[in-house]
Design a protein around this motif. Structure first.
Motif, short mmCIF file in Angstrom:
data_model
loop_
_atom_site.label_atom_id
_atom_site.label_comp_id
_atom_site.label_asym_id
_atom_site.label_seq_id
_atom_site.Cartn_x
_atom_site.Cartn_y
_atom_site.Cartn_z
N ASP A 14 0.82 -1.21 0.00
CA ASP A 14 0.00 0.00 0.00
C ASP A 14 0.86 1.27 0.00
N PHE A 15 2.07 1.16 0.55
CA PHE A 15 2.98 2.30 0.58
C PHE A 15 4.03 2.20 -0.52
N LYS A 16 3.67 1.49 -1.59
CA LYS A 16 4.41 1.47 -2.86
C LYS A 16 5.76 0.76 -2.82
N LYS A 48 0.10 3.31 14.73
CA LYS A 48 -0.94 2.47 14.15
C LYS A 48 -0.27 1.57 13.11
N GLU A 49 -0.96 0.52 12.70
CA GLU A 49 -0.36 -0.42 11.75
C GLU A 49 0.01 0.25 10.44
N ASP A 50 -0.85 1.13 9.94
CA ASP A 50 -0.52 1.84 8.69
C ASP A 50 0.67 2.77 8.89
N GLU A 51 0.73 3.43 10.03
CA GLU A 51 1.87 4.31 10.31
C GLU A 51 3.16 3.51 10.39
N SER A 52 3.09 2.34 10.99
CA SER A 52 4.26 1.47 11.08
C SER A 52 4.73 1.05 9.70
N ALA A 53 3.79 0.65 8.86
CA ALA A 53 4.13 0.25 7.49
C ALA A 53 4.72 1.42 6.72
#
Length: 76
Positions: A14-16, A48-53
């Protein structure tokens, strides 16, 4: 591959982060363990999980000295 690993893989995509890079990381138990530990440490620190990713994706790009594919991020 377990559910946690699939989740991390998808979030990094998701973060390319290119799938070829992720495939290389996920093909070596040592590398995937390091990735899982880093991800878990960020979540434990309150990310958060997205922030970690997102943070991990930035580290991957910096370490490999590559840029995210802008064509994947530009909306038309």
């Amino acid at each position: 591959m377990n559910i946690q690993r699939i989740n991390i893989y998808k979030r990094l995509r998701d973060f390319k982060v290119p799938s070829s890079v992720l495939d290389e990381i996920f093909s070596t138990e040592k590398d995937i363990s390091l990735l899982e530990d880093a991800y878990k440490a960020l979540v434990d620190d309150g990310f958060k999980e997205d922030e970690s990713a997102e943070e991990i994706s930035k580290m991957i790009f910096k370490e490999l000295d590559i840029e995210p594919d802008q064509s994947l991020t530009d909306e038309k």
